[in-house]
Design an enzyme around this catalytic site. Structure first.
Site, PDB file in Angstrom:
ATOM      1  N   CYS A   2     -27.005  21.196 -42.560  1.00 16.96           N
ATOM      2  CA  CYS A   2     -27.695  21.409 -43.829  1.00 16.96           C
ATOM      3  C   CYS A   2     -29.104  20.852 -43.793  1.00 16.96           C
ATOM      4  O   CYS A   2     -29.489  20.161 -42.858  1.00 16.96           O
ATOM      5  CB  CYS A   2     -26.949  20.694 -44.930  1.00 16.96           C
ATOM      6  SG  CYS A   2     -25.200  20.978 -44.905  1.00 16.96           S
ATOM      7  N   LYS A 595     -29.991  27.694 -37.760  1.00 14.95           N
ATOM      8  CA  LYS A 595     -30.954  27.582 -36.672  1.00 14.95           C
ATOM      9  C   LYS A 595     -30.901  26.233 -35.970  1.00 14.95           C
ATOM     10  O   LYS A 595     -31.009  26.141 -34.765  1.00 14.95           O
ATOM     11  CB  LYS A 595     -32.354  27.802 -37.239  1.00 14.95           C
ATOM     12  CG  LYS A 595     -33.406  27.988 -36.166  1.00 14.95           C
ATOM     13  CD  LYS A 595     -34.655  28.581 -36.765  1.00 14.95           C
ATOM     14  CE  LYS A 595     -35.650  28.943 -35.707  1.00 14.95           C
ATOM     15  NZ  LYS A 595     -35.222  30.035 -34.832  1.00 14.95           N
TER      16      LYS A 595
HETATM   17  N1  GLU Z   1     -20.115  18.148 -44.289  1.00 18.27           N
HETATM   18  C1  GLU Z   1     -20.980  18.634 -45.326  1.00 18.27           C
HETATM   19  C2  GLU Z   1     -20.400  19.884 -45.970  1.00 18.27           C
HETATM   20  O1  GLU Z   1     -19.595  20.565 -45.462  1.00 18.27           O
HETATM   21  C3  GLU Z   1     -22.392  18.865 -44.798  1.00 18.27           C
HETATM   22  C4  GLU Z   1     -22.457  19.940 -43.762  1.00 18.27           C
HETATM   23  C5  GLU Z   1     -23.669  19.984 -42.826  1.00 18.27           C
HETATM   24  O2  GLU Z   1     -24.484  19.101 -42.737  1.00 18.27           O
HETATM   25  O3  GLU Z   1     -23.767  20.982 -42.099  1.00 18.27           O
HETATM   26  O4  GLU Z   1     -20.743  20.224 -47.042  1.00 18.27           O
END
Ligand code: GLU
Length: 600
Positions: A2, A595
């Site tokens: 994210c 990405k």
């Molecule tokens: N583990 C968190 C979620 O699934 C963050 C995911 C991430 O950073 O890709 O919402």
């Protein structure tokens, strides 16, 4: 993978955060959310692409807030699972980049204590764990405390953060108007100007606003309470911070008249090769010495960068007689014990944050292995932990499918090999010619038309095969990756000589087979492979400087000699592009991928 973003300053926070998230959207685009503070925290989050300013109607004017764009790892894509997540009393909210590997265990403990969970994310577990710790701290320090409680929250976050397993970065907005962020693994940078502070997963997201950047390291907490503070998470000691100037010369994010970023970025291939050429080769001397001295040389990457790593190793072997071997970031386990002090590892990367690769580099670095990186994103972790760091200077690559950065990486690898072999000038002149040839190729309408026609045909296929050998094997593999990413169809890149050992069983009437045939040592074998698939009825698409018999469709490319492989990736990138367009896919953001893969 994210993206997280935080803002404090004199502009309207929700608007600045929205713009920042748009620039971070390549990191995940399942869902997004923004929280700002006026009298209280106002938070809204939803599934889908990041909207425009109209979506901010419900937000009060504010000077401080955080935002998040999600690539789900834990819990389905839904409004509730989107970030940020409120604490029960709405005293703070939190967003996360990473995976809390021990979330289930801590969640069970919290459930036993009576905590309720709305979402299925690991993120909410961090929120509840901080709430729980905050209660404990406040019990103990109630009499002693004389601040407004913000100190307790930071302490609770710090303690809980030490218990999180995995690579995580979190950002917290408090009701007191503070932003607190803690890093371990996933990236975190802070941008500063006179009146504003930005927290983000990358420097590009705030590039238009700032020049001074503080890169936060693993194990550090940073917070803003009117002043910036940096703290060592483990010891809780305050640390001095250093800001550095980052060059965002070409940080403009604009399609510049192109329908998609992907096409714009492919069209920047000549520019990125010229950027490789603009480097002063004398600056490479220390690195060249290290290569010559190294016992073992590994090139490492993941996905497209992994294929670039393989091509760089190929060039090192072919032109510099350096015995380099390439490895895939996520699959190097058996090598870890073999790494020794005199080894060297070369990592090409777009983001410089790929978790698989970073973890290996961290282990290797501890063993005394020298690290070199070639990274496009300024201020990246990979660049910082490298003994030799080379910025790709290819400009922002926004399309999630990497094109121009791959081209830049392999052009750099080619030049590096030529420099080591004492033929720097020849290498430079070949790249110059290549850049001109690609420019001309891209500006010739008939090339696009031929590829578009083919894209229409291939878009109806079930399986697409690609054959290559020698300098073109990695190129067909990368062509395969691009076609899979852009079209969601099955493609398979095969070493042409291996075809007869297994995949020949799949050859039948009409099966499309793309062959990349250069005028090189592999030409004879490639043409044998063409006859073998033709004999079984396959439809052959030839990418080559010559129209060999056996090609049902022919995509001519100029013969650029030693750099032919770099030339040949361009029609394959364009083919993937036109297939994605033909199939009506979201070209710049293919489904399910992101990405910058900062989770494992
Ligand atoms: N583990 C968190 C979620 O699934 C963050 C995911 C991430 O950073 O890709 O919402």
């Amino acid at each position: 993978m994210c993206g997280i973003f935080g803002y404090f300053g004199d502009k309207n926070a929700s608007e600045v955060i929205l713009q920042g998230l748009k620039r971070l959207e390549y990191r995940g685009y399942d869902s997004w959310g923004i929280a700002v503070l006026a009298n209280q925290i106002t938070l809204s989050k939803k599934v889908g692409a990041i909207g425009d300013l109209n979506q901010l109607a419900g937000y009060p004017k504010s000077q401080v807030g955080i935002g998040h764009t999600r690539w789900a790892t834990t819990g389905v894509v839904s409004d509730i699972n989107a970030h940020p997540h409120y604490s029960s009393d709405k005293g703070f909210c939190l967003a996360q980049n990473g995976i809390m590997e021990n979330y289930q265990q801590i969640k069970n403990e919290l459930i036993k204590k009576g905590y309720k969970f709305e979402s299925d994310t690991d993120t909410e577990v961090i929120v509840r764990a901080i709430e729980d710790r905050l209660k404990e701290i406040r019990k103990i320090s109630r009499s002693a405390r004389n601040d407004n409680g913000g100190g307790d929250l930071k302490e609770a976050a710090r303690q809980v953060f030490l218990e999180l397993e995995g690579r995580n970065t979190i950002i917290i907005l408090t009701r007191d108007g503070e932003i607190v962020s803690l890093r371990n693994g996933s990236p975190l940078v802070v941008g500063l100007n006179e009146k504003e502070v930005f927290f983000s997963s990358d420097t590009l997201s705030f590039a238009p606003h700032v020049k001074d950047v503080v890169v936060i390291d693993n194990g550090q907490m940073v917070y803003w309470d009117g002043k910036l503070h940096l703290v060592d998470i483990k010891s809780n000691r305050t640390l001095p911070y250093k800001s550095e100037k980052i060059n965002f010369e070409s940080s403009k994010i604009d399609k510049e008249g192109y329908d998609h970023f992907m096409l714009k970025e492919i069209s920047e291939s000549p520019y990125v090769i010229n950027q490789v050429l603009s480097r002063d080769v004398k600056l490479d001397e220390g690195f060249i010495k290290a290569i010559k001295k190294a016992r073992n040389i590994y090139t490492i990457g993941s996905g497209t960068a992994g294929i670039a790593a393989s091509q760089i190793a190929f060039y090192l072997r072919l032109f510099a007689q350096v015995k380099a071997q390439s490895v895939i970031g996520a699959d190097i386990y058996e090598y870890l014990n073999l790494l020794i002090k005199d080894d060297l590892m070369i990592a090409p990367s777009q983001s410089g944050e790929t978790a698989d690769v970073l973890e290996v580099l961290e282990v290797a670095g501890k063993k005394g292995v020298k690290i070199a990186s070639y990274v496009n994103m300024p201020g990246s972790t990979m660049a910082r932990i490298s003994d030799f760091s080379f910025p790709a200077l290819a400009g922002p690559e926004i399309c999630v499918m990497s094109t121009k950065v791959f081209t830049s990486q392999i052009a750099w690898g080619y030049l590096l090999a030529k420099i080591i072999s004492g033929k720097a000038e020849e290498g430079k002149s070949n790249l110059k010619k290549l850049s001109e040839a690609i420019d001309q190729y891209l500006n010739t309408g008939s090339n696009h038309e031929a590829i578009k026609t083919l894209a229409k045909i291939l878009a109806k296929s079930k399986d697409i095969f690609l054959l290559g050998k020698y300098q073109n094997f990695n190129i067909v593999k990368e062509g395969m990756v691009k076609i899979i990413e852009g079209s969601y169809l099955h493609a398979h890149g095969i070493p042409a000589g291996d075809l007869k050992h297994y995949a020949i069983t799949l050859m039948e009437k009409g099966v499309p087979v793309i062959v990349v045939v250069s005028k090189d040592a592999a030409r004879g074998d490639m043409l044998n492979a063409v006859s073998q698939v033709k004999a079984r009825g396959a439809t052959v698409i030839g990418i080559s400087p010559a129209a060999y018999s056996g090609f049902d469709y022919y995509l001519p490319v100029p013969d650029t000699g030693e750099t032919a492989a770099i030339m040949n990736i361009i029609p394959l990138q364009l083919l993937a592009y036109y297939m994605a367009v033909e199939l009506g896919h979201n070209v710049d953001k293919p489904r399910n991928i992101a990405k910058s893969v900062t989770v494992k």
